[in-house]
Design a protein around this motif. Structure first.
Motif, PDB file in Angstrom:
ATOM      1  N   VAL B 111      27.176   2.918  37.108  1.00  0.00           N
ATOM      2  CA  VAL B 111      27.808   1.746  36.502  1.00  0.00           C
ATOM      3  C   VAL B 111      26.833   1.043  35.565  1.00  0.00           C
ATOM      4  N   GLU B 112      25.592   0.891  36.016  1.00  0.00           N
ATOM      5  CA  GLU B 112      24.592   0.219  35.174  1.00  0.00           C
ATOM      6  C   GLU B 112      24.353   0.989  33.873  1.00  0.00           C
ATOM      7  N   SER B 113      24.241   2.317  33.999  1.00  0.00           N
ATOM      8  CA  SER B 113      23.905   3.066  32.788  1.00  0.00           C
ATOM      9  C   SER B 113      25.105   3.123  31.837  1.00  0.00           C
ATOM     10  N   LEU B 148      13.931  -0.126  37.146  1.00  0.00           N
ATOM     11  CA  LEU B 148      13.671  -1.109  38.199  1.00  0.00           C
ATOM     12  C   LEU B 148      14.766  -1.054  39.242  1.00  0.00           C
ATOM     13  N   SER B 149      15.997  -0.996  38.725  1.00  0.00           N
ATOM     14  CA  SER B 149      17.140  -1.006  39.622  1.00  0.00           C
ATOM     15  C   SER B 149      17.101   0.202  40.553  1.00  0.00           C
ATOM     16  N   GLY B 194      20.045  -8.486  32.663  1.00  0.00           N
ATOM     17  CA  GLY B 194      20.066  -7.530  31.556  1.00  0.00           C
ATOM     18  C   GLY B 194      21.419  -6.877  31.399  1.00  0.00           C
ATOM     19  N   SER B 195      22.001  -6.434  32.502  1.00  0.00           N
ATOM     20  CA  SER B 195      23.260  -5.697  32.423  1.00  0.00           C
ATOM     21  C   SER B 195      24.425  -6.587  31.997  1.00  0.00           C
ATOM     22  N   SER B 235      29.905  -9.072  39.709  1.00  0.00           N
ATOM     23  CA  SER B 235      29.710  -7.840  40.459  1.00  0.00           C
ATOM     24  C   SER B 235      28.252  -7.692  40.871  1.00  0.00           C
ATOM     25  N   PHE B 236      27.355  -8.005  39.951  1.00  0.00           N
ATOM     26  CA  PHE B 236      25.931  -7.879  40.265  1.00  0.00           C
ATOM     27  C   PHE B 236      25.518  -8.855  41.361  1.00  0.00           C
TER      28      PHE B 236
END
Lengths: 115, 309, 346, 219
Positions: B111-113, B148-149, B194-195, B235-236
């Motif tokens: 999801v992040e990428s 990092l994540s 960031g995301s 969500s984060f």
């Protein structure tokens, strides 16, 4: 199975809703030329913005790809960490050591700076 | 809940939580802004987000000379869908989660990428200068914080002996990860900002580039994009609450209530940081990310490993 | 029915305003951020009302026309000026004129009328022509031959040039400003960008005209007031909108030293000085030093005459565009200031 | 998670949907004229393959494929845009080189695939549902495959170093080239306003003016 289906449909559903809202774009695609000009604070551009863009951080992206490939081994590793004990711990040491080496080298070569 | 009902309830629940989350983010944002600016928090913070949304609904959507129209329209939709997919893996209680998949934290990484792809596409597809610059500088930061994540989530998976989020919550029984692995939550907060391109890490939509990827976006597409950003932040926050603050665990109240409460706490902190910290410079952030934050993430992993042995 | 309800709701929203600062206003319009009924936005795409503040002779008027036509419908224009007899570019021909110190009421009324459909949205003022003729010539109507030839959709494609790392990628000649965030009144940058880095830069100040001014500063507090306005602009640039509002509020009245000190403390803690360190160094002084000097209420801030435009242009070369904007903002180039400040500096 | 031994109708339907999407987006890669679109269409194709892996019960492998391919295609997009002529498809172009040879090779490979699919013998050993595949993968990596795993790590570090050597400015030109971050770039006399269609001859170390490989043919 059902849960996977549900999550997929949740994602898809919100995509559909969003597409519906974004439909305005179709209507807005045609507009007067002055309206469609890129906003440059009252300035103008001679060319299109799309270009062979010089992303000066490209050495960093290559380091990133190699790094990320290594990381994919670490997920299953984490799962068996407690079970394997010291073996896994030593393994992690080797791993992180190697990665640090790569980062240090990249840093020495200025891969994270571009101005 | 019967299987059939689950199929229909899950998407509704996810969408509902995200819509509510986006509204809460907007209200929190207005409240913090009012407090920081010294204006005092008035009643208008509650209606403000709805009024602004209404204005975007009636506004004409913008156009550019030659956009990649499909990508331009789809990027906000993809971004919103990703916020939903991310939320789907969060467990709400010991017995209920929409999709408690086995490789939960890897799915989260996906999801992040993909969020990076969505943000880049949003800036790229307009074919205008400032949005293009914003897209590229975001990409530099995005490819830096992503690592990092991975590290902090892997560290959380060690004591749980699983990549599944419900197991990670169970492993925090008695001691939350925020105490056990103190570096995890702050590093994950960097990834969250960031995301969602929020606050100090708002490189994609920064005011110095006239709004960055949104510099040439108006009307409903902008509404969808802003909503998706707020939903992503929600969500984060829920993920942070699950992985580092013990998720559904807590006394007296039922599990879902704890998840919501902890999510709100994280949300408030993230939103407040947006008004208290200046935007980072891309190049400096990339350097700090690789040379300071990444070693800290290594350290987080070592702490988690030593603790688990 | 539902549409009407949405429109009524939209009419009560805080008005997104894009401000174009011309001659004779200094940084006065920055103070509009103080009012909760308005929201100053950084792109005309986000605005319903264009506030053109000051004088717009010649090329400055052309720039206003361009920005005017980029506002999405419903849109309206307001001319906020002390000099109603001055040049009136096409975009301001039908605009309502505000001459008093506080245009907020007029802006809100204009926004409400636009949203409720009581008045018509502004029509475009520029001709509906592509930047270059292209249709009908070439294999695909792009106006030329080959993959890089022609002017597809009215503009040519960028062409390559060398760079210091040995790659030869595309260079984009652009003219930026004068209505960009952080830009002083009338400043325009002719730049060549390769990727995000400025390869060439030339700075130009457009004619700002002369006549009565909108911004009359209290000569006693003049310097401080101007510095707070500058700070509001700089904070907004750095993504600290709420602190910018705070600075704008202080700029409206002679502020108590304590409240200025509180603002300075918040700015220092925000990490902004650290973020600006090492950017735009001239005579050994970087953007951070210029910011910190203005934060100190006791120091005679900003009194040194700014560097020449040529020197600033030299510093811009080699920086990425975001840093170039910070550099330009940090100097507070004296393109158009109230006489009180200029006297104080002299 | 998914009962592979007796797939439900959902699994069947999903498989065909994902398979069709993978093939369709793969085909579109070669029909679009924008590098960014081509890259991300390829990503869509990979994502669908990842989803099929998930249907086959590859809980980790499937998701890992999604994750990896996403970031790798993103990085690829940076390079595609930087070095390809006409990167955004502003002018029409074709995406294939040597189309006849490519088509012939494609058909041969497709035929080979058909032969294998129809006449090949596939193992029929479905995993029982609920088997801890990720734990088994981890045990394997820590046990028998440790050496492979560690040598992969060494290889990837070599990749990291190699890519930096090849791409970073300092490594290529050494200290002599100067490493001043803000060294002014060489100037071009004209502000980039070459007559349209004319290739400026600015070639130094970096290849010719239009990015070395001159991708794609004139339409």
């Amino acid at each position: 199975m059902l849960s996977v289906l549900a999550s997929a449909s949740a994602a898809f559903g919100s995509v559909l809703v969003a597409v519906f809202l974004a439909r305005g774009w179709r209507a807005g695609k045609k507009g007067l030329w002055p309206f469609r000009a890129p906003f440059l604070g009252g300035g103008i551009s001679e060319t299109h913005a799309w270009s062979r863009f010089h992303a000066r951080y490209y050495p960093m992206t290559l380091v990133f790809v190699a790094f990320e490939m290594e990381m994919m081994f670490m997920y299953p590793w984490a799962v068996v960490f407690v079970e394997e004990g010291m073996t896994a711990f030593a393994d992690m040491g080797v791993f992180l050591g190697l990665l640090s080496l790569g980062i240090l080298y990249a840093w020495r070569e200025g891969a994270f700076r571009w101005q | 809940m019967t299987a059939q009902a689950e199929v229909w309830a899950a998407p509704l629940l996810t969408a509902g939580v995200l819509a509510a989350g986006a509204y809460v983010v907007a209200v929190l944002d207005a409240a913090v802004a009012a407090a920081v600016s010294g204006a005092g928090i008035g009643r208008s913070v509650l209606a403000g987000p709805l009024r602004r949304a209404a204005l975007l609904v009636v506004q004409q959507p913008s156009a550019t000379e030659r956009p990649d129209a499909a990508s331009w329209a789809l990027a906000p939709a993809l971004y919103a869908g990703l916020a939903a997919a991310g939320l789907a893996v969060i467990p709400w209680s010991a017995s209920f989660s929409v999709a408690d998949v086995e490789a939960g934290i890897v799915l989260w990484g996906t999801v992040e990428s993909l969020a990076i792809v969505a943000i880049f596409l949003h800036g790229w597809s307009a074919n205008t200068h400032q949005s293009l610059l914003a897209a590229y500088r975001f990409l530099a930061a995005g490819l830096s914080y992503l690592l990092l994540s991975m590290f902090v989530l892997i560290a959380a998976a060690i004591p749980a002996e699983s990549l599944q989020l419900s197991r990670i919550v169970e492993s925090q029984h008695g001691l939350w990860n925020v105490v056990r692995q103190p570096l995890g939550l702050p590093l994950f907060a960097v990834v969250a900002l960031g995301s969602s391109t929020w606050g100090p890490l708002n490189l994609a939509d920064g005011d110095d580039l006239s709004g960055g990827t949104t510099a040439d976006v108006s009307g409903r597409p902008r509404l969808v994009w802003s909503g998706a950003r707020a939903a992503m932040l929600t969500s984060f926050s829920a993920m942070a609450a699950t992985v580092f603050l013990g998720g559904w665990q807590g006394p007296v109240l039922p599990g879902p209530a704890w998840v919501v409460l902890k999510t709100l706490v994280v949300l408030a902190a993230l939103v407040a940081s947006g008004h208290l910290f200046a935007r980072v410079r891309t190049e400096r952030f990339v350097t700090v990310c690789w040379l300071v934050l990444l070693p800290l993430a290594f350290l987080d992993l070592v702490i988690a490993g030593v603790e688990a042995l | 029915m539902a549409v009407a309800a949405v429109r009524r709701l939209a009419a009560t929203a805080p008005v997104p305003v894009f401000v174009a600062r011309g001659g004779g206003t200094g940084l006065l319009p920055v103070e509009l951020a103080f009012d909760a009924r308005l929201r100053l936005v950084v792109s005309p795409r986000h605005a319903t009302v264009l506030v053109a503040a000051g004088r717009f002779p010649g090329p400055l008027g052309v720039a206003v026309d361009r920005v005017h036509d980029q506002l999405p419908a419903p849109r309206g224009t307001l001319w906020w000026t002390a000099d109603v007899d001055g040049d009136r570019p096409a975009a301001l021909r039908d605009a309502s004129v505000v001459t008093d110190a506080d245009p907020v009421g007029s802006v809100v009324a204009l926004h409400r009328d636009l949203c409720l459909g009581r008045i018509r949205s502004d029509a475009a003022v520029l001709a509906d022509d592509p930047p270059n003729r292209f249709e009908g010539r070439g294999d695909h109507g792009q106006g030329g031959e080959g993959m890089m030839g022609g002017v597809p959709w009215g503009r040519p494609m960028a062409m390559t040039g060398d760079d210091r790392d040995g790659l030869a990628l595309d260079r984009l000649p652009v003219v930026l400003g004068p209505f960009l965030p952080g830009f002083p009144n009338g400043l325009r940058v002719h730049a060549v960008l390769q990727g995000d880095v400025v390869q060439e830069a030339k700075l130009e100040v457009l004619d700002l005209g002369s006549g009565p001014r909108l911004d009359r500063l209290d000569p006693a507090a003049g310097g401080a007031q101007h510095d707070l306005r500058w700070l509001a602009e700089a904070l907004r640039l750095a993504g600290l909108g709420a602190l910018a509002v705070r600075a704008a509020r202080l700029a409206r009245a002679a502020p108590a030293p304590a409240s200025r000190a509180a603002l300075a403390r918040l700015v220092r803690r925000s990490g902004l000085p650290a973020a600006w360190s090492g950017v735009g160094v001239i005579d050994g002084e970087d953007a951070r030093a210029r910011l910190v000097r203005r934060l100190d209420p006791s120091a005679p801030e900003g009194r040194s005459p700014g560097p020449s435009l040529e020197r600033v242009a030299e510093v811009l070369v080699g920086q990425d565009w975001s840093d170039a904007v910070v550099t330009i903002c940090s100097f507070d180039l004296p393109t158009d200031r109230a006489e009180a400040v200029i006297e104080a500096q002299a | 998670m998914i009962d592979v031994s007796s797939p439900s109708v959902f699994v069947h339907v999903s498989f065909w949907v994902f398979a069709a999407a993978a093939v369709l987006s793969g085909w579109r890669v070669f029909r679009t004229d924008s590098m960014v679109r081509a890259t991300f269409l390829l990503l869509v194709s990979f994502l669908n393959v990842g989803a099929i892996l998930l249907l086959l019960g590859g809980a980790y492998l499937g998701v890992a494929l999604l994750f990896m391919m996403t970031v790798e295609m993103t990085v690829m997009a940076i390079f595609m845009v930087a070095f390809m002529m006409n990167p955004a498809g502003l002018n029409p172009m074709v995406m294939v080189h040597q189309p006849r040879l490519a088509a012939a090779a494609g058909w041969v490979l497709f035929g080979g695939g058909i032969v294998v699919a129809v006449w090949g013998r596939f193992p029929d050993r479905p995993l029982e549902p609920g088997r801890p595949v990720i734990v088994e993968l981890g045990t394997e990596l820590m046990g028998r495959s440790m050496l492979i795993f560690e040598s992969a790590a060494v290889a990837l570090v070599a990749t990291m170093i190699g890519s930096v050597v090849l791409s970073s400015r300092r490594s290529r030109y050494g200290e002599a080239a100067g490493d001043d971050g803000s060294l002014p770039p060489p100037l071009d006399p004209v502000l980039g306003t070459y007559p349209t269609g004319v290739v400026p001859e600015t070639s130094t170390d970096g290849g010719d003016g239009h990015g070395g490989d001159g991708h794609g043919g004139m339409h």
